[in-house]
Design a protein around this motif. Structure first.
Motif, mmCIF file in Angstrom:
data_model
loop_
_atom_site.group_PDB
_atom_site.id
_atom_site.type_symbol
_atom_site.label_atom_id
_atom_site.label_comp_id
_atom_site.label_asym_id
_atom_site.label_seq_id
_atom_site.Cartn_x
_atom_site.Cartn_y
_atom_site.Cartn_z
ATOM 1 N N GLY A 48 0.573 -1.287 -0.190
ATOM 2 C CA GLY A 48 -0.072 -0.093 0.110
ATOM 3 C C GLY A 48 0.802 1.162 0.041
ATOM 4 O O GLY A 48 0.526 2.146 -0.528
ATOM 5 N N GLY A 49 1.929 1.097 0.819
ATOM 6 C CA GLY A 49 2.730 2.337 0.699
ATOM 7 C C GLY A 49 3.506 2.610 -0.472
ATOM 8 O O GLY A 49 3.703 3.705 -0.946
ATOM 9 N N GLY A 50 3.774 1.638 -1.035
ATOM 10 C CA GLY A 50 4.369 1.553 -2.455
ATOM 11 C C GLY A 50 3.374 2.242 -3.503
ATOM 12 O O GLY A 50 3.906 3.240 -4.393
ATOM 13 N N LEU A 51 2.288 1.804 -3.540
ATOM 14 C CA LEU A 51 1.185 2.298 -4.261
ATOM 15 C C LEU A 51 0.916 3.736 -4.063
ATOM 16 O O LEU A 51 0.743 4.618 -4.851
ATOM 17 C CB LEU A 51 -0.006 1.516 -4.349
ATOM 18 N N LEU A 52 0.842 3.943 -2.832
ATOM 19 C CA LEU A 52 0.682 5.662 -2.504
ATOM 20 C C LEU A 52 1.810 6.466 -3.124
ATOM 21 O O LEU A 52 1.497 7.686 -3.623
ATOM 22 C CB LEU A 52 0.303 5.624 -1.132
ATOM 23 N N SER A 53 3.043 6.074 -2.955
ATOM 24 C CA SER A 53 4.139 7.045 -3.235
ATOM 25 C C SER A 53 4.122 7.117 -4.773
ATOM 26 O O SER A 53 4.384 8.111 -5.266
ATOM 27 C CB SER A 53 5.428 6.169 -2.859
ATOM 28 N N SER A 54 3.414 6.065 -5.412
ATOM 29 C CA SER A 54 3.393 6.166 -6.938
ATOM 30 C C SER A 54 2.575 7.400 -7.363
ATOM 31 O O SER A 54 2.650 8.118 -8.559
ATOM 32 C CB SER A 54 2.825 4.985 -7.569
ATOM 33 N N LEU A 55 1.481 7.781 -6.544
ATOM 34 C CA LEU A 55 0.798 8.957 -6.674
ATOM 35 C C LEU A 55 1.584 10.197 -6.810
ATOM 36 O O LEU A 55 1.194 11.163 -7.626
ATOM 37 C CB LEU A 55 -0.467 8.853 -5.856
ATOM 38 N N PHE A 56 2.565 10.296 -5.977
ATOM 39 C CA PHE A 56 3.180 11.692 -6.055
ATOM 40 C C PHE A 56 4.074 11.728 -7.424
ATOM 41 O O PHE A 56 4.576 12.932 -7.542
ATOM 42 C CB PHE A 56 4.290 11.592 -4.810
ATOM 43 N N HIS A 57 4.112 10.644 -8.202
ATOM 44 C CA HIS A 57 4.649 10.552 -9.535
ATOM 45 C C HIS A 57 3.926 11.542 -10.459
ATOM 46 O O HIS A 57 4.304 11.893 -11.574
ATOM 47 C CB HIS A 57 5.591 9.374 -9.926
ATOM 48 N N LEU A 58 2.535 11.419 -10.224
ATOM 49 C CA LEU A 58 1.597 11.859 -11.076
ATOM 50 C C LEU A 58 1.532 13.354 -11.001
ATOM 51 O O LEU A 58 1.402 13.965 -10.109
ATOM 52 C CB LEU A 58 0.208 11.158 -10.966
ATOM 53 N N GLY A 59 1.088 13.985 -12.307
ATOM 54 C CA GLY A 59 1.099 15.468 -12.206
ATOM 55 C C GLY A 59 -0.140 15.957 -11.553
ATOM 56 O O GLY A 59 -0.323 16.842 -10.871
ATOM 57 N N HIS A 60 -1.246 15.049 -11.882
ATOM 58 C CA HIS A 60 -2.689 15.149 -11.375
ATOM 59 C C HIS A 60 -3.126 13.858 -10.651
ATOM 60 O O HIS A 60 -3.821 13.159 -11.162
ATOM 61 C CB HIS A 60 -3.582 15.629 -12.358
ATOM 62 N N PRO A 61 -2.558 13.604 -9.394
ATOM 63 C CA PRO A 61 -3.059 12.430 -8.583
ATOM 64 C C PRO A 61 -4.502 12.272 -8.672
ATOM 65 O O PRO A 61 -4.965 11.110 -8.454
ATOM 66 C CB PRO A 61 -2.176 12.796 -6.941
ATOM 67 N N GLU A 62 -5.431 13.310 -8.452
ATOM 68 C CA GLU A 62 -6.915 13.265 -8.533
ATOM 69 C C GLU A 62 -7.288 12.330 -9.675
ATOM 70 O O GLU A 62 -8.494 11.879 -9.705
ATOM 71 C CB GLU A 62 -7.501 14.489 -8.355
ATOM 72 N N ARG A 63 -6.611 12.431 -10.776
ATOM 73 C CA ARG A 63 -6.881 11.781 -12.076
ATOM 74 C C ARG A 63 -6.468 10.264 -12.076
ATOM 75 O O ARG A 63 -6.796 9.494 -13.063
ATOM 76 C CB ARG A 63 -6.489 12.377 -13.283
ATOM 77 N N ALA A 64 -5.916 9.660 -10.877
ATOM 78 C CA ALA A 64 -5.379 8.581 -11.032
ATOM 79 C C ALA A 64 -6.312 7.436 -11.340
ATOM 80 O O ALA A 64 -6.010 6.341 -12.190
ATOM 81 C CB ALA A 64 -4.690 8.176 -9.621
ATOM 82 N N PRO A 65 -7.778 7.420 -11.084
ATOM 83 C CA PRO A 65 -8.571 6.465 -11.292
ATOM 84 C C PRO A 65 -8.824 6.195 -13.016
ATOM 85 O O PRO A 65 -9.341 5.384 -13.154
ATOM 86 C CB PRO A 65 -9.949 6.819 -10.804
ATOM 87 N N LYS A 66 -8.876 7.349 -13.644
ATOM 88 C CA LYS A 66 -8.654 7.299 -15.096
ATOM 89 C C LYS A 66 -7.526 6.310 -15.532
ATOM 90 O O LYS A 66 -8.001 5.679 -16.586
ATOM 91 C CB LYS A 66 -8.649 8.594 -15.700
ATOM 92 N N ALA A 67 -6.885 5.986 -15.045
ATOM 93 C CA ALA A 67 -5.431 5.188 -15.514
ATOM 94 C C ALA A 67 -6.006 3.766 -15.441
ATOM 95 O O ALA A 67 -5.456 2.926 -16.080
ATOM 96 C CB ALA A 67 -4.218 5.499 -14.503
#
Length: 290
Positions: A48-67
């Protein structure tokens, strides 16, 4: 530029977490009660920590579900879906095991298989990139899978981790040797990068632009050969020989495996940093970086 810490953290932590899930799900660790609960929480926490850290690599983390919607064509999307499914399966397996006292072999096997598929999907994100010759190799998913299995085995205190780490070391050396020169063997040049080779011999008079952009920030790193060689030696030493020595000489023991885990993780962080730092993306030719 240097590889983003978030993506390194993601690949290392998630690999450890899913690797531990694989061994726990397959019943390779003979523990019960609060020790079992600790192992399960550790696996879920790391993944879970690894997955959360990957969100910081996104320009817009709020759009992660679209991936997650592009699973037909995107390994990134498949990875995200598989990661969620794996954690749900493993969480259910853990609850039944810890609170119900029943270790479901079927549910554990499904969670282990899903975890294995998740790590493979992570590796395929990089393996499928023909634009990065060093990554575009059958050995890339093998390295990711063995790294996950060896890290998980170490965290679980399994004596069999000795042979898995040894196998990882052999594959890492083979991949490093084969990776050297793979970019140059791809025969990339300014003509192929621009598509203007049909007009004759080309030379670059000036860079495409003077400022940084996304491609240069994310895809092109400049690291000296000597510097990379030193990091590779240090990383390999910490990840492979040191844990092998500790396990091989001192055998079982919490202290032994604790030191082996710390050394292995430190080594893998360095090697994963190097994995991204010397990627040599072909777009660098266009910008005169190779």
């Amino acid at each position: 530029m240097h590889p983003a810490p978030s993506i390194i953290t993601f690949t290392v932590l998630s690999g450890l977490g899913f690797g531990l899930m694989i061994w726990l799900g397959l019943g390779a660790v003979d523990v019960e009660g609060w020790i079992a609960a600790t192992f399960c929480l550790m696996a879920l926490g790391l993944a879970g920590g690894g997955l959360l850290s990957s969100l910081f690599h996104l320009g817009h983390p709020e759009r992660a579900p679209k991936a997650l919607t592009q699973w037909r064509s995107s390994w990134l999307s498949r990875e995200g879906i598989l990661a969620i499914v794996t954690m749900l399966l493993f969480a259910l397996f853990s609850l039944i095991w810890v609170f119900g006292g029943v270790r479901s072999g079927t549910l554990g096997a499904l969670a282990a298989l899903a975890a294995l598929a998740t790590v493979f999907s992570t590796a395929m994100i990089y393996t499928q990139m023909k634009t990065v010759p060093r990554w575009h190799s059958p050995l890339t998913p093998v390295v990711f899978l063995l790294a996950s299995l060896s890290g998980g085995a170490l965290l679980a205190g399994m004596t069999a981790s000795f042979w898995i780490i040894l196998s990882l070391g052999v594959v890492l050396i083979l991949d490093s040797v084969q990776g050297e020169g793979r970019f140059s063997r791809a025969n990339g040049n300014i003509a192929t990068a621009t598509g203007l080779g049909k007009f004759g011999r080309l030379r670059q008079l000036a860079p495409p632009h003077t400022g940084q952009n996304y491609l240069l920030k994310e895809m092109v790193y400049v690291i000296g050969r000597k510097h990379a060689h030193k990091i590779n030696i240090i990383g390999m030493t910490l990840a492979i020989p040191v844990p092998l020595f500790l396990i091989g000489v001192f055998h079982n023991g919490h202290t032994t495996f604790g030191l082996a885990v710390v050394s292995h993780i430190a080594g893998m962080v360095l090697l994963r940093w190097l994995f991204f730092a010397r990627a040599e993306h072909v777009v660098g030719i266009y910008y005169g970086k190779h």
